[in-house]
Design a protein around this motif. Structure first.
Motif, PDB file in Angstrom:
ATOM      1  N   GLU A 162      44.963 -60.566  22.295  1.00 61.95           N
ATOM      2  CA  GLU A 162      45.228 -59.689  21.160  1.00 61.95           C
ATOM      3  C   GLU A 162      45.659 -58.460  22.145  1.00 61.95           C
ATOM      4  O   GLU A 162      46.862 -57.811  21.597  1.00 61.95           O
ATOM      5  CB  GLU A 162      44.053 -59.253  20.443  1.00 61.95           C
ATOM      6  CG  GLU A 162      43.504 -60.465  19.637  1.00 61.95           C
ATOM      7  CD  GLU A 162      44.385 -60.679  18.320  1.00 61.95           C
ATOM      8  OE1 GLU A 162      44.034 -61.519  17.540  1.00 61.95           O
ATOM      9  OE2 GLU A 162      45.118 -59.743  17.931  1.00 61.95           O
ATOM     10  N   ASN A 163      44.973 -58.079  23.036  1.00 64.28           N
ATOM     11  CA  ASN A 163      45.409 -56.804  23.850  1.00 64.28           C
ATOM     12  C   ASN A 163      46.622 -56.991  24.316  1.00 64.28           C
ATOM     13  O   ASN A 163      47.559 -56.060  24.529  1.00 64.28           O
ATOM     14  CB  ASN A 163      44.298 -56.586  24.836  1.00 64.28           C
ATOM     15  CG  ASN A 163      44.523 -55.184  25.581  1.00 64.28           C
ATOM     16  OD1 ASN A 163      44.939 -54.341  25.086  1.00 64.28           O
ATOM     17  ND2 ASN A 163      44.678 -55.424  27.026  1.00 64.28           N
ATOM     18  N   PHE A 164      47.058 -58.219  24.967  1.00 66.54           N
ATOM     19  CA  PHE A 164      48.227 -58.307  25.510  1.00 66.54           C
ATOM     20  C   PHE A 164      49.459 -58.346  24.620  1.00 66.54           C
ATOM     21  O   PHE A 164      50.470 -57.540  24.792  1.00 66.54           O
ATOM     22  CB  PHE A 164      48.503 -60.086  26.108  1.00 66.54           C
ATOM     23  CG  PHE A 164      49.778 -60.432  26.566  1.00 66.54           C
ATOM     24  CD1 PHE A 164      50.236 -61.529  25.979  1.00 66.54           C
ATOM     25  CD2 PHE A 164      50.539 -59.759  27.254  1.00 66.54           C
ATOM     26  CE1 PHE A 164      51.495 -61.941  26.413  1.00 66.54           C
ATOM     27  CE2 PHE A 164      51.763 -60.238  27.805  1.00 66.54           C
ATOM     28  CZ  PHE A 164      52.344 -61.339  27.308  1.00 66.54           C
ATOM     29  N   TRP A 165      49.092 -58.811  23.404  1.00 69.96           N
ATOM     30  CA  TRP A 165      50.254 -58.697  22.274  1.00 69.96           C
ATOM     31  C   TRP A 165      50.434 -57.221  21.980  1.00 69.96           C
ATOM     32  O   TRP A 165      51.630 -56.829  21.608  1.00 69.96           O
ATOM     33  CB  TRP A 165      49.958 -59.339  21.150  1.00 69.96           C
ATOM     34  CG  TRP A 165      50.150 -60.982  21.448  1.00 69.96           C
ATOM     35  CD1 TRP A 165      51.056 -61.575  22.050  1.00 69.96           C
ATOM     36  CD2 TRP A 165      49.372 -61.976  20.530  1.00 69.96           C
ATOM     37  NE1 TRP A 165      50.872 -62.845  21.972  1.00 69.96           N
ATOM     38  CE2 TRP A 165      50.109 -63.396  21.209  1.00 69.96           C
ATOM     39  CE3 TRP A 165      48.534 -62.013  19.497  1.00 69.96           C
ATOM     40  CZ2 TRP A 165      49.634 -64.369  20.777  1.00 69.96           C
ATOM     41  CZ3 TRP A 165      48.056 -63.392  19.320  1.00 69.96           C
ATOM     42  CH2 TRP A 165      48.397 -64.464  19.630  1.00 69.96           C
ATOM     43  N   LYS A 166      49.434 -56.399  21.874  1.00 70.72           N
ATOM     44  CA  LYS A 166      49.458 -55.035  21.624  1.00 70.72           C
ATOM     45  C   LYS A 166      50.100 -54.289  22.812  1.00 70.72           C
ATOM     46  O   LYS A 166      50.981 -53.311  22.596  1.00 70.72           O
ATOM     47  CB  LYS A 166      48.025 -54.567  21.165  1.00 70.72           C
ATOM     48  CG  LYS A 166      48.066 -54.367  19.792  1.00 70.72           C
ATOM     49  CD  LYS A 166      46.776 -53.386  19.398  1.00 70.72           C
ATOM     50  CE  LYS A 166      45.594 -54.084  18.367  1.00 70.72           C
ATOM     51  NZ  LYS A 166      44.674 -54.694  19.201  1.00 70.72           N
ATOM     52  N   THR A 167      49.754 -54.305  23.983  1.00 67.38           N
ATOM     53  CA  THR A 167      49.980 -53.414  25.027  1.00 67.38           C
ATOM     54  C   THR A 167      50.702 -54.080  26.084  1.00 67.38           C
ATOM     55  O   THR A 167      51.519 -53.477  26.888  1.00 67.38           O
ATOM     56  CB  THR A 167      48.639 -53.079  25.771  1.00 67.38           C
ATOM     57  OG1 THR A 167      48.162 -54.254  26.635  1.00 67.38           O
ATOM     58  CG2 THR A 167      47.559 -52.404  24.750  1.00 67.38           C
ATOM     59  N   GLY A 168      51.052 -55.479  25.833  1.00 67.70           N
ATOM     60  CA  GLY A 168      51.900 -56.049  27.144  1.00 67.70           C
ATOM     61  C   GLY A 168      51.108 -56.183  28.504  1.00 67.70           C
ATOM     62  O   GLY A 168      51.526 -56.904  29.326  1.00 67.70           O
ATOM     63  N   LYS A 169      49.853 -55.824  28.264  1.00 70.21           N
ATOM     64  CA  LYS A 169      48.796 -55.998  29.752  1.00 70.21           C
ATOM     65  C   LYS A 169      48.632 -57.393  29.621  1.00 70.21           C
ATOM     66  O   LYS A 169      47.874 -58.016  29.177  1.00 70.21           O
ATOM     67  CB  LYS A 169      47.967 -55.238  29.753  1.00 70.21           C
ATOM     68  CG  LYS A 169      47.066 -55.083  31.030  1.00 70.21           C
ATOM     69  CD  LYS A 169      45.778 -53.994  31.023  1.00 70.21           C
ATOM     70  CE  LYS A 169      44.947 -54.348  32.024  1.00 70.21           C
ATOM     71  NZ  LYS A 169      44.401 -55.594  32.281  1.00 70.21           N
ATOM     72  N   LEU A 170      49.240 -58.324  30.555  1.00 67.91           N
ATOM     73  CA  LEU A 170      49.015 -59.649  30.829  1.00 67.91           C
ATOM     74  C   LEU A 170      47.769 -60.057  31.770  1.00 67.91           C
ATOM     75  O   LEU A 170      47.719 -59.394  32.779  1.00 67.91           O
ATOM     76  CB  LEU A 170      50.230 -60.196  31.282  1.00 67.91           C
ATOM     77  CG  LEU A 170      49.826 -61.917  31.618  1.00 67.91           C
ATOM     78  CD1 LEU A 170      50.157 -62.579  30.399  1.00 67.91           C
ATOM     79  CD2 LEU A 170      51.279 -62.465  32.255  1.00 67.91           C
ATOM     80  N   GLU A 171      47.085 -60.766  31.177  1.00 70.65           N
ATOM     81  CA  GLU A 171      45.708 -61.292  32.322  1.00 70.65           C
ATOM     82  C   GLU A 171      46.213 -62.577  32.599  1.00 70.65           C
ATOM     83  O   GLU A 171      46.504 -63.575  31.929  1.00 70.65           O
ATOM     84  CB  GLU A 171      44.469 -61.500  31.327  1.00 70.65           C
ATOM     85  CG  GLU A 171      43.838 -60.169  30.901  1.00 70.65           C
ATOM     86  CD  GLU A 171      43.240 -59.604  31.987  1.00 70.65           C
ATOM     87  OE1 GLU A 171      43.221 -58.021  31.917  1.00 70.65           O
ATOM     88  OE2 GLU A 171      43.024 -59.869  33.174  1.00 70.65           O
TER      89      GLU A 171
END
Ligand code: FAD
Length: 560
Positions: A162-171
């Protein structure tokens, strides 16, 4: 039991009779659920020329929608009817219609158990559908498997995605491809499998999904699907069950190296570049995106070969339009419709729809920094405005441009990196009318994208092989003939869809081991499956291979 296929119920007739009360899907399903059993019992009596009271029991084996004629839509059933053995024989011999047959229930059987001893628990590398079902069956059989998953458990994974989709920060190890449940967790959860179920393994997979929380109707739907919201709970239930049976499921545990004994058989696997875990058996169910692990296996001399796959884009259409095309008047009461289309180009390429998601989302499914990959997913209700599917073109090893066994990975990486640049780190999108002109779009038309992950206008010709773009140009235009509106000017294309299946196959012999004894290549990544159900079935095949070779520690087993 008598199996009667092709029992047809004209649902258009029922709908027309109740059109004032059936305003939407819920009211239709409520009405039909009440009528279904009675309707079927009447049909069965007519077909078997028996009285209702003679039927001891019946169950729906398969139900599908036949909407070839929009004014006359049918539910087509296959049902099993119990009337008592003697009566069944008499009825089947009496009625000439050979479609009704005495049928034995297909029951999944485990093979004879082996007697070899395991000094350590079997290790499962990867907790996607293949690893999950292999581990579950091993746990049920008392082997107390150890699961090593590089990603995070589903609760944390959902937050990362969810965070990746919001911020683009990929784990890098916790995303749409990697983590508990594997690539299948963030998906449409379609469970259809084109393989004929001659062993009962497919039925076993569906039963295990239901045992861990999936809706029972997946057991008889022609095209069963679960949806991401439900899948997240199911994979957690499967994990808990494995642990209750003495198995261990560990996360953020990446297998980074292998060790063999003098005989060349597996001795241990290394986790996170540190601890070694002794084991004679490791099931590598690593998925189609485990590129670093493919490289590790190549370095260890595991025999592998290049494998074809497909590349393309996601296309979005108004779901209402697809429903109308597929179901006509009944579009507003039947579940969101799907489609499956193919086209063969003049240059001998196949263009086909793949992983169609009715009422779903186009998702940023990237797993590598600087790379952009899209895919599709939906929730159980498939309630979103748009229908989306991958429209892809077949890619062959000769297109990879190198003999290196991992050249397919390099091929994917190249176009994913160009897509990342084209979208400035976001999903590059283009309207069909501009794709035809090879020019970047500037604004949306009548259709708005339904995405998970940010998007940016781009020109997809810049991040696709020309043979793919040309085939899509020809194919999508031609398919407008099959589904009117398929090539409407405002149709939205998103790129790039490259992870349609594994670019390699890890070779295995008749015992399902690789050329390195003790290593069992499994599932989609190893090149033996395509999709959730077939990956899970391959996991069960590997379970059987281990079961028929080694004895388990525990007396009490649970796989009946
Ligand atoms: C967005 C999306 C939607 C999809 N929708 C559908 C659908 O609706 N229906 C369908 O049938 N299929 C769908 N698929 C495809 C389906 O998810 C895959 O076919 C299936 O998950 C393959 O299962 P698998 O167990 O072989 O591999 P995966 O599910 O890919 O699991 C492999 C696991 O191994 C782990 N792993 C890899 N290397 C290591 C290592 N070295 N150490 C430890 N762990 C490791 C990975 O982190 C991953 O969790 C979809 C895929 C995606 C990405």
């Amino acid at each position: 039991m008598i199996r009667i296929p092709q029992v047809k119920v004209n649902i258009s007739e029922i709908y027309q009779k109740n059109i004032d009360t059936c305003k939407d899907r819920t009211s239709w399903e409520r009405l039909y659920q009440k009528e279904e059993a009675l309707l079927l019992r009447k049909k069965i009596c007519k077909l078997l020329r028996c009285k209702p009271g003679e039927i001891q029991d019946f169950c729906i084996v398969k139900r599908s929608i036949d909407a070839r004629k929009k004014k006359e839509i049918f539910y087509t059933y296959s049902v099993d009817v119990a009337l008592g053995t003697e009566k069944e024989k008499r009825i089947c011999s009496k009625i000439k219609n050979k479609v009704c047959q005495i049928k034995k229930k297909l029951v999944y059987q485990v093979p004879m158990q082996g007697q070899a001893l395991l000094s350590n628990p079997p290790v499962i590398v990867g907790f996607g559908p293949a690893g999950m079902f292999c581990a579950l069956m091993l746990a049920k059989a008392g082997y107390c498997p150890l699961v090593l998953e590089q990603g995070k458990k589903v609760e944390d994974r959902v937050k990362d995605v969810e965070n990746f989709w919001k911020t683009g920060k990929l784990e890098p190890w916790s995303n749409v491809q990697f983590g508990e449940g594997g690539a299948g967790t963030f998906s449409d959860g379609k469970l259809n499998c084109s393989v004929k179920d001659t062993t009962g393994r497919i039925r076993k997979v569906l039963e295990l999904f239901v045992e861990h929380g999936a809706p029972a109707e997946i057991l008889y739907q022609q095209k069963p699907h679960i949806g991401t919201d439900a899948l997240c709970k199911i994979v957690k239930n499967i994990r808990t069950h494995i642990e209750e049976l003495g198995g261990i499921v560990t996360f953020e545990s990446k297998v980074t190296d292998l060790k063999y004994n003098a005989a060349g058989a597996l001795q241990a696997v290394q986790v996170n570049g540190q601890d070694w875990i002794s084991t004679q058996v490791a099931v590598f169910a690593i998925g189609h995106s485990a590129r670093d692990t493919f490289a590790c296996m190549q370095a260890h001399g595991l025999q592998m070969e290049q494998k074809p796959f497909a590349v393309g884009v996601r296309v979005e259409h108004p779901q209402k339009k697809i429903n109308q095309h597929q179901y006509g008047d009944m579009a507003k009461v039947l579940p969101p419709a799907d489609y499956k289309v193919t086209y063969h180009t003049q240059k001998d390429r196949s263009v086909f729809s793949f992983c169609m998601c009715p009422g779903g989302f186009v998702v940023n499914a990237s797993s590598e920094a600087g790379g952009m990959v899209v895919n599709g997913m939906s929730n159980h209700d498939r309630g979103e405005e748009n229908a989306n599917s991958a429209m892809v073109v077949n890619v062959l090893p000769e297109d990879f441009g190198s003999e290196d066994v991992l050249a397919g990975v390099a091929f994917q990486r190249k176009w994913e990196a160009l897509a990342y640049q084209e979208g400035k780190g976001k999903i590059p999108v283009q309207l069909w009318k501009d794709f035809k002109e090879k020019k970047q779009s500037t604004r949306y038309g009548d259709l708005q994208p339904v995405h998970r992950g940010e998007n940016e206008f781009g020109n997809l010709w810049n991040c696709l092989p020309t043979f793919v773009s040309e085939a899509l140009l020809e194919g999508i235009a031609a398919l407008d003939g099959k589904i009117p509106g398929f090539a409407d000017p405002d149709v939205i294309l998103s790129g790039v869809e490259t992870r349609t299946s594994s670019p390699v196959r890890i070779l295995r012999d008749e015992t399902l081991q690789s050329n390195k004894a003790g290593i069992y290549p499994c599932g989609e990544g190893a090149g033996y499956a395509g999709g959730i159900t077939s990956a899970a079935v391959d996991g069960i095949k590997i379970f059987e291979a281990i079961y028929s070779k080694y004895q388990s520690k525990k007396e009490k087993v649970e796989y009946e």
